[in-house]
Design a protein around this motif. Structure first.
Motif, PDB file in Angstrom:
ATOM      1  N   THR A 289      -5.157 -15.892   9.108  1.00 40.12           N
ATOM      2  CA  THR A 289      -3.807 -15.417   8.825  1.00 40.12           C
ATOM      3  C   THR A 289      -3.704 -15.042   7.355  1.00 40.12           C
ATOM      4  O   THR A 289      -4.029 -15.848   6.481  1.00 40.12           O
ATOM      5  N   THR A 290      -3.265 -13.823   7.106  1.00 40.86           N
ATOM      6  CA  THR A 290      -3.044 -13.347   5.741  1.00 40.86           C
ATOM      7  C   THR A 290      -1.576 -12.980   5.588  1.00 40.86           C
ATOM      8  O   THR A 290      -1.045 -12.209   6.394  1.00 40.86           O
ATOM      9  N   VAL A 291      -0.917 -13.540   4.595  1.00 43.40           N
ATOM     10  CA  VAL A 291       0.487 -13.232   4.328  1.00 43.40           C
ATOM     11  C   VAL A 291       0.579 -12.489   3.002  1.00 43.40           C
ATOM     12  O   VAL A 291       0.033 -12.939   1.985  1.00 43.40           O
ATOM     13  N   VAL A 292       1.253 -11.341   3.026  1.00 42.25           N
ATOM     14  CA  VAL A 292       1.413 -10.533   1.813  1.00 42.25           C
ATOM     15  C   VAL A 292       2.891 -10.281   1.563  1.00 42.25           C
ATOM     16  O   VAL A 292       3.697 -10.205   2.499  1.00 42.25           O
ATOM     17  N   SER A 293       3.249 -10.172   0.305  1.00 41.80           N
ATOM     18  CA  SER A 293       4.617  -9.850  -0.088  1.00 41.80           C
ATOM     19  C   SER A 293       4.615  -8.564  -0.899  1.00 41.80           C
ATOM     20  O   SER A 293       3.551  -8.026  -1.239  1.00 41.80           O
ATOM     21  N   ASN A 294       5.824  -8.084  -1.221  1.00 42.38           N
ATOM     22  CA  ASN A 294       5.963  -6.830  -1.965  1.00 42.38           C
ATOM     23  C   ASN A 294       5.154  -5.717  -1.306  1.00 42.38           C
ATOM     24  O   ASN A 294       4.523  -4.893  -1.969  1.00 42.38           O
ATOM     25  N   ALA A 295       5.167  -5.723   0.025  1.00 46.00           N
ATOM     26  CA  ALA A 295       4.320  -4.805   0.791  1.00 46.00           C
ATOM     27  C   ALA A 295       5.136  -3.643   1.340  1.00 46.00           C
ATOM     28  O   ALA A 295       6.274  -3.813   1.779  1.00 46.00           O
ATOM     29  N   THR A 296       4.534  -2.483   1.317  1.00 49.45           N
ATOM     30  CA  THR A 296       5.119  -1.289   1.924  1.00 49.45           C
ATOM     31  C   THR A 296       4.174  -0.818   3.015  1.00 49.45           C
ATOM     32  O   THR A 296       3.047  -0.392   2.732  1.00 49.45           O
ATOM     33  N   LEU A 297       4.599  -0.939   4.252  1.00 47.00           N
ATOM     34  CA  LEU A 297       3.739  -0.537   5.355  1.00 47.00           C
ATOM     35  C   LEU A 297       3.382   0.939   5.224  1.00 47.00           C
ATOM     36  O   LEU A 297       4.268   1.794   5.116  1.00 47.00           O
ATOM     37  N   GLN A 298       2.103   1.226   5.222  1.00 44.42           N
ATOM     38  CA  GLN A 298       1.631   2.606   5.121  1.00 44.42           C
ATOM     39  C   GLN A 298       1.685   3.245   6.508  1.00 44.42           C
ATOM     40  O   GLN A 298       0.703   3.249   7.260  1.00 44.42           O
ATOM     41  N   ALA A 299       2.858   3.769   6.849  1.00 46.28           N
ATOM     42  CA  ALA A 299       3.115   4.252   8.201  1.00 46.28           C
ATOM     43  C   ALA A 299       2.111   5.309   8.639  1.00 46.28           C
ATOM     44  O   ALA A 299       1.655   5.317   9.792  1.00 46.28           O
ATOM     45  N   GLU A 300       1.738   6.206   7.734  1.00 41.24           N
ATOM     46  CA  GLU A 300       0.828   7.285   8.099  1.00 41.24           C
ATOM     47  C   GLU A 300      -0.523   6.752   8.573  1.00 41.24           C
ATOM     48  O   GLU A 300      -1.162   7.334   9.453  1.00 41.24           O
TER      49      GLU A 300
END
Length: 455
Positions: A289-300
């Protein structure tokens, strides 16, 4: 929850934060920028219609089977609360058989074979290929479900473990209002309150309930009690010892001292590994399990747009092989994401998922170097054969003794070869608690159903 009026139910995945900005729905990713199936509509009704249109009668067949199984599964809770002697199950297999639903038989076959019995198609019917938006229920949704929960495809899951994963989607699940962590906090508060209301002191003035943070390395059974050791430090002597970790990963030596040989005799193994079911030596699948914050899903990257990105992205078997993860889910309204993967994800891979400015909050390797997340079910068969809850009975070992006090070793994790989840761990713990209470004479005995029938 019944003991805390401050706890209330909510819809699944309620994290207690403002959910107005939270995306909805899910997607099944096939890798290489191709989304096999996507339902990100805000309306749950529309999402359900899209699922039904894509997978047709297969969804109905599966859902009906799940609904039929719920009642016998719920009967387990009534049996665990019962004082009937027939509900003191010696093994998880006895409990499955007591439901009368054939759950144990399901665990003997693979999930793929179980789907065959329901008429769930392995391949999309030819005539449906001419309709728009059609897909294969097995290859997409059911595979994604099992990869997310167990990191195993349908052929590797046993029938009951895969079926249990699907049963949790029937609308019977819930979360705790404000976040599920409130349940754990409440459990500790209730336990402390119960402790304060009772006199948990022995006649010698020693606390009966103790919490000692030590790594147990040896359990050594004597004629009347078991010794627990942490290296060369003795932790105490106990009448009953309960193991709540898979034997193959516990790193504990289980030994027996024969009182006829004196205290200086070398202890012998409590049981032979070859005499135990192969499930006690099976490997567990690794999940990280990896948890990340300040993340913007790269939709493309996922073949999406910013507007239609869902809350969760799962994968097909092809998607797992190509992309190296099994699930990506947004878990908060502040751009926090959780990722499940078979291996640790590289910096570049995380960057391709969440952009260059994300922060890794933590990485959890389940089981560490000595375990995994869930058993490798190996498609059922002999791998689901479990041990009885009581692994060792001092009375059986020392049949020539006429005393009444004998040590015993119980094993909660014997439930895991058929199904491994938090709920089953709790069921196993309650089953063992009943057996221990019965052994210690804390429950009144009454005639069994079989005895009444004979009379």
């Amino acid at each position: 929850m019944e003991g805390d009026p401050n706890l209330s139910r909510s819809k699944p995945k309620d994290d207690g934060e403002n959910k107005e900005r939270m995306p909805q729905g899910f997607g099944v990713f096939d890798g290489n920028g191709e989304m096999a199936f996507l339902v990100s509509d805000s309306s749950s009704i529309i999402r359900s219609i899209k699922v039904l249109w894509r997978y047709g009668l297969d969804v109905i067949r599966m859902s009906r089977a799940a609904q039929r199984a719920l009642e016998p599964f719920y009967s387990i809770y009534d049996m665990l609360e019962s004082d009937d002697p027939n509900t003191y199950f010696k093994s998880i297999d006895e409990m499955w058989n007591a439901t009368g639903a054939g759950f144990f038989d399901l665990s003997l076959m693979s999930f793929d074979d179980f789907l065959d019995t329901l008429g769930i198609n392995r391949m999309t019917r030819w005539w449906r290929r001419f309709l728009p938006g059609q897909g294969n229920f097995r290859k997409e949704l059911l595979t994604a479900m099992n990869l997310c929960n167990n990191n195993q495809p349908n052929s590797q899951m046993n029938g009951f473990s895969g079926f249990t994963n699907y049963m949790s989607t029937t609308g019977q699940i819930f979360s705790i209002e404000g976040g599920n962590y409130h349940l754990i906090q409440s459990a500790f508060r209730q336990a402390q309150a119960q402790y304060n209301r009772t006199s948990c002191m022995s006649s010698a003035g020693k606390e009966i309930i103790r919490h000692v943070q030590k790594k147990v390395t040896s359990v050594i059974s004597g004629p009347k009690q078991m010794e627990l050791w942490s290296g060369k430090e003795e932790l105490g002597k106990f009448d009953i010892v309960i193991v709540a970790a898979p034997l193959q990963f516990s790193q504990i030596s289980f030994l027996v001292k024969c009182h006829l040989d004196g205290d200086e005799a070398e202890p012998k193994p409590m049981f032979k590994v070859n005499d135990l079911p192969i499930s006690t030596a099976s490997q567990y699948t690794q999940v990280i399990t990896t948890v990340v914050s300040n993340a913007t899903l790269q939709a493309e990257y996922f073949g999406l747009t910013k507007e239609n990105a869902p809350r969760s992205i799962y994968v097909t078997e092809k998607g797992r092989q190509l992309e190296g993860f099994t699930a990506v889910s947004r878990i908060g309204a502040t751009d926090v994401y959780k990722v499940f993967s078979p291996e640790k994800l590289s910096t570049e891979k995380l960057k391709s998922f969440f952009g260059p400015y994300h922060t890794i909050e933590y990485i959890k390797v389940w089981g560490g170097d000595h375990g995994g997340a869930t058993p490798n079910y190996n498609g059922g068969g002999k791998s689901v054969m479990s041990t009885p809850y009581m692994l060792y009975d001092g009375k059986e070992e020392d049949k020539n003794s006429h005393g009444e006090e004998f040590p015993a070793l119980y094993y909660i994790n014997s439930v895991e070869p058929t199904v491994a989840c938090i709920e089953l761990s709790a069921i196993g713990a309650k089953s063992v608690a009943k057996l221990v209470a019965q052994r210690l004479g804390l429950v009144a005995s009454s005639p069994s159903r079989e005895a009444n029938e004979e009379l």
